[in-house]
Design a protein around this motif. Structure first.
Motif, PDB file in Angstrom:
ATOM      1  N   GLU A  42      -2.812  -5.196 -12.548  1.00  0.00           N
ATOM      2  CA  GLU A  42      -1.730  -5.974 -11.946  1.00  0.00           C
ATOM      3  C   GLU A  42      -0.366  -5.669 -12.583  1.00  0.00           C
ATOM      4  OE1 GLU A  42      -3.420  -8.206 -15.389  1.00  0.00           O
ATOM      5  OE2 GLU A  42      -4.282  -7.190 -13.638  1.00  0.00           O
ATOM      6  N   LYS A  75      -1.158   4.563   3.479  1.00  0.00           N
ATOM      7  CA  LYS A  75      -1.845   3.295   3.735  1.00  0.00           C
ATOM      8  C   LYS A  75      -3.254   3.316   3.149  1.00  0.00           C
ATOM      9  CE  LYS A  75      -3.284   0.166   7.441  1.00  0.00           C
ATOM     10  NZ  LYS A  75      -3.323  -0.082   8.896  1.00  0.00           N
ATOM     11  N   ARG A 110      -2.997   3.157  -0.651  1.00  0.00           N
ATOM     12  CA  ARG A 110      -2.575   1.801  -1.022  1.00  0.00           C
ATOM     13  C   ARG A 110      -3.747   0.835  -0.921  1.00  0.00           C
ATOM     14  NH1 ARG A 110       1.673  -1.992  -1.213  1.00  0.00           N
ATOM     15  NH2 ARG A 110       3.290  -0.397  -1.132  1.00  0.00           N
ATOM     16  N   ARG A 111      -4.546   0.950   0.131  1.00  0.00           N
ATOM     17  CA  ARG A 111      -5.693   0.059   0.302  1.00  0.00           C
ATOM     18  C   ARG A 111      -6.637   0.173  -0.885  1.00  0.00           C
ATOM     19  NH1 ARG A 111     -10.970   0.294   1.657  1.00  0.00           N
ATOM     20  NH2 ARG A 111     -11.851  -1.358   2.950  1.00  0.00           N
ATOM     21  N   LEU A 117      -5.959   1.341  -3.947  1.00  0.00           N
ATOM     22  CA  LEU A 117      -5.299   0.851  -5.164  1.00  0.00           C
ATOM     23  C   LEU A 117      -5.281  -0.675  -5.207  1.00  0.00           C
ATOM     24  CD1 LEU A 117      -2.278   3.321  -5.359  1.00  0.00           C
ATOM     25  CD2 LEU A 117      -4.161   3.169  -7.004  1.00  0.00           C
ATOM     26  N   GLU A 118      -4.928  -1.297  -4.092  1.00  0.00           N
ATOM     27  CA  GLU A 118      -4.887  -2.758  -4.057  1.00  0.00           C
ATOM     28  C   GLU A 118      -6.274  -3.354  -4.278  1.00  0.00           C
ATOM     29  OE1 GLU A 118      -1.003  -3.541  -1.179  1.00  0.00           O
ATOM     30  OE2 GLU A 118      -3.015  -3.479  -0.299  1.00  0.00           O
ATOM     31  N   ALA A 119      -7.296  -2.660  -3.780  1.00  0.00           N
ATOM     32  CA  ALA A 119      -8.658  -3.135  -4.004  1.00  0.00           C
ATOM     33  C   ALA A 119      -9.036  -3.081  -5.475  1.00  0.00           C
ATOM     34  CB  ALA A 119      -9.649  -2.298  -3.183  1.00  0.00           C
ATOM     35  N   GLY A 150      -6.960  -3.836  -7.770  1.00  0.00           N
ATOM     36  CA  GLY A 150      -6.152  -4.841  -8.451  1.00  0.00           C
ATOM     37  C   GLY A 150      -4.727  -4.428  -8.716  1.00  0.00           C
ATOM     38  N   VAL A 151      -4.326  -3.220  -8.268  1.00  0.00           N
ATOM     39  CA  VAL A 151      -2.946  -2.766  -8.454  1.00  0.00           C
ATOM     40  C   VAL A 151      -2.051  -3.515  -7.466  1.00  0.00           C
ATOM     41  CG1 VAL A 151      -1.370  -0.797  -8.449  1.00  0.00           C
ATOM     42  CG2 VAL A 151      -3.738  -0.500  -9.210  1.00  0.00           C
ATOM     43  N   GLU A 152      -1.007  -4.138  -7.956  1.00  0.00           N
ATOM     44  CA  GLU A 152      -0.151  -4.977  -7.117  1.00  0.00           C
ATOM     45  C   GLU A 152       1.244  -4.398  -6.899  1.00  0.00           C
ATOM     46  OE1 GLU A 152      -0.073  -8.750  -9.067  1.00  0.00           O
ATOM     47  OE2 GLU A 152      -2.232  -9.149  -8.768  1.00  0.00           O
ATOM     48  N   GLN A 153       1.734  -3.636  -7.881  1.00  0.00           N
ATOM     49  CA  GLN A 153       3.109  -3.131  -7.810  1.00  0.00           C
ATOM     50  C   GLN A 153       3.095  -1.667  -7.357  1.00  0.00           C
ATOM     51  OE1 GLN A 153       5.703  -4.607 -11.141  1.00  0.00           O
ATOM     52  NE2 GLN A 153       3.718  -5.200 -12.037  1.00  0.00           N
ATOM     53  N   ILE A 154       3.251  -1.464  -6.051  1.00  0.00           N
ATOM     54  CA  ILE A 154       3.146  -0.129  -5.462  1.00  0.00           C
ATOM     55  C   ILE A 154       4.400   0.158  -4.642  1.00  0.00           C
ATOM     56  CG2 ILE A 154       1.797   1.417  -3.998  1.00  0.00           C
ATOM     57  CD1 ILE A 154      -0.600  -0.470  -4.448  1.00  0.00           C
TER      58      ILE A 154
END
Length: 266
Positions: free
Chosen positions: A143, A158, A161-162, A164-166, A168-172
């Motif tokens: 995070e 996209k 990003r999907r 990475l967000e999975a 737990g990365v939030e700042q992209i």
């Protein structure tokens, strides 16, 4: 969340060849897949997906009414279908035909002729893709990571990003080519850059060279996700300062491993 198993997968297969469709269906059954819809064209597949979205779509490249490229691009434009895993099975080897499918975030491309083992590997990658929310970065605080995604393909960004967000990365942050990426590196601090190779104005190799030689963040880790297969060009990218390279399509676990390696070294 419990991991989905092979026998829980729901699969749509689009294959105009009767012989090939029988082969794919038999292999799927042998591997434990039980929910399989066999279709012959893209329009009927899209209609069926809209009624009941599957976990996975497996398609040939050349269909009677469209190409596999048209099909996956249509899927990525519809919110209900955008995140469905996609596998291509094709004897096509030409870069310009396969690259748009890789950029669209295909889970795997299986060349013909193929074996049951080849399909099993692709299905395992599908399970990893579906279960990517369970892929956590070890000994890192995802995070707090600030990541820059650089790719001229909206769909490729996209997809990355999907994943990475999975994790737990939030700042992209995102950039559409190397020149825009270089501007963002000049203006902002990042922990990691993930870039494509082939882009207009400034490619991934030139971006890595800029980061290493002309930016205020010369030690910034750079991971290249690319469909480029020319070994000489990839070697030049490494010399320019790329920290790690993996191909498109990429598996979530592969990206996880690369992130852990390059960030640990940094």
């Amino acid at each position: 969340m419990n991991r989905i198993e092979m026998n829980e997968l729901s699969v749509i297969v689009i294959e105009p060849s009767v012989t090939q469709s029988h082969i794919v269906e038999r292999y799927l059954h042998n591997l434990g897949v039980r929910t399989i819809d066999m279709l012959k064209n893209g329009a009927s597949a899209l209609e069926e997906m809209r009624r009941t979205p599957p976990d996975l779509v497996i398609s040939a490249l050349y269909l009677s009414d469209m190409t596999g490229t048209d099909l996956v691009h249509s899927m990525r434009k519809e919110s209900q279908l955008a995140d469905i895993a996609f596998i291509l099975i094709s004897s096509e080897t030409c870069f310009r035909y396969l690259d748009p499918i890789k950029q669209a975030g295909a889970v795997a491309i299986i060349p013909k002729p193929f074996s049951q083992d080849d399909l099993q590997i692709a299905l395992q990658a599908t399970l990893d893709f579906i279960d990517s929310p369970d892929i956590t970065l070890e000994n890192l605080e995802p995070e707090s990571l600030q990541v820059l995604l650089v790719d001229d393909s909206d769909m490729a960004r996209k997809h990355a990003r999907r994943v990475l967000e999975a994790m737990g990365v939030e700042q992209i942050a995102e950039a559409r080519d190397g020149e825009e990426g270089a501007y963002q590196v000049r203006e902002h601090y990042f922990d990691l850059v993930i870039t494509d190779y082939n882009m207009p104005r400034m490619d991934g190799q030139e971006l890595a060279h800029f980061i290493r030689n002309s930016s205020d963040q010369p030690s910034l880790p750079v991971i290249m996700l690319t469909s480029e297969s020319n070994e000489h060009r990839l070697a030049m990218a490494r010399e320019a300062g790329v920290s790690a390279i993996t191909g498109k399509p990429f598996e979530p676990n592969t990206l996880k491993r690369l992130l852990e390696e390059v960030l640990r070294e940094a």
